[in-house]
Design a protein around this motif. Sequence first.
Motif, PDB file in Angstrom:
ATOM      1  N   PRO A   8       0.816  -1.221   0.000  1.00 41.09           N
ATOM      2  CA  PRO A   8       0.000   0.000   0.000  1.00 41.09           C
ATOM      3  C   PRO A   8       0.849   1.271   0.000  1.00 41.09           C
ATOM      4  O   PRO A   8       0.510   2.257  -0.658  1.00 41.09           O
ATOM      5  N   TYR A  12       1.146   4.078  -3.007  1.00 37.81           N
ATOM      6  CA  TYR A  12       0.926   5.505  -2.754  1.00 37.81           C
ATOM      7  C   TYR A  12       2.099   6.336  -3.282  1.00 37.81           C
ATOM      8  O   TYR A  12       1.901   7.331  -3.984  1.00 37.81           O
ATOM      9  N   GLN A  26      -6.173   5.167  -3.803  1.00 36.81           N
ATOM     10  CA  GLN A  26      -6.511   3.739  -3.861  1.00 36.81           C
ATOM     11  C   GLN A  26      -6.000   2.939  -2.661  1.00 36.81           C
ATOM     12  O   GLN A  26      -6.743   2.114  -2.121  1.00 36.81           O
ATOM     13  N   PRO A  27      -4.779   3.150  -2.157  1.00 34.77           N
ATOM     14  CA  PRO A  27      -4.309   2.325  -1.041  1.00 34.77           C
ATOM     15  C   PRO A  27      -4.880   2.701   0.329  1.00 34.77           C
ATOM     16  O   PRO A  27      -4.619   2.026   1.316  1.00 34.77           O
ATOM     17  N   ARG A  29      -7.802   3.142   3.210  1.00 38.42           N
ATOM     18  CA  ARG A  29      -9.122   2.648   3.610  1.00 38.42           C
ATOM     19  C   ARG A  29     -10.131   3.776   3.443  1.00 38.42           C
ATOM     20  O   ARG A  29      -9.772   4.949   3.456  1.00 38.42           O
ATOM     21  N   GLN A  44     -11.872   9.301   2.639  1.00 35.58           N
ATOM     22  CA  GLN A  44     -11.278   9.502   1.319  1.00 35.58           C
ATOM     23  C   GLN A  44     -11.684  10.815   0.666  1.00 35.58           C
ATOM     24  O   GLN A  44     -10.883  11.419  -0.039  1.00 35.58           O
ATOM     25  N   ALA A 101      -4.248  -2.077   3.772  1.00 31.63           N
ATOM     26  CA  ALA A 101      -4.488  -0.710   3.294  1.00 31.63           C
ATOM     27  C   ALA A 101      -3.926   0.286   4.313  1.00 31.63           C
ATOM     28  O   ALA A 101      -3.617  -0.061   5.447  1.00 31.63           O
TER      29      ALA A 101
END
Length: 109
Positions: A8, A12, A26-27, A29, A44, A101
Amino acid sequence: MSMDLPRPIADYVEANARLDIDGMLQPFRRDAVFIDNGKHFEGQAAIRQLFEEEVMPVKAIFVPDTARQEDGDVVVEGRAHGDFPGSPLRFTYRFTLADGAIKTLETTI
């Protein structure tokens, strides 16, 4: 990247090198927390806003050069460069991972 970072974190860093916001998110949570020099961004949507407003305009790219395990976290240090005063600056990124994550990322200068 030559460093052996957990997937993860590597994902990033690699997405940040491309200034790819979707790849950078994306990585994380969905309920992740990003603490940027004391300011908290939860979830996010808030993290995306941070990237859109503070990372992309100055093209800030983090290039790690050291990594270590510390108290269950992964601490990564390196320089961030871009179109901002004082560039490059040395940063410490402290990642807490959960379920494959990024749960928390705290950055400090």
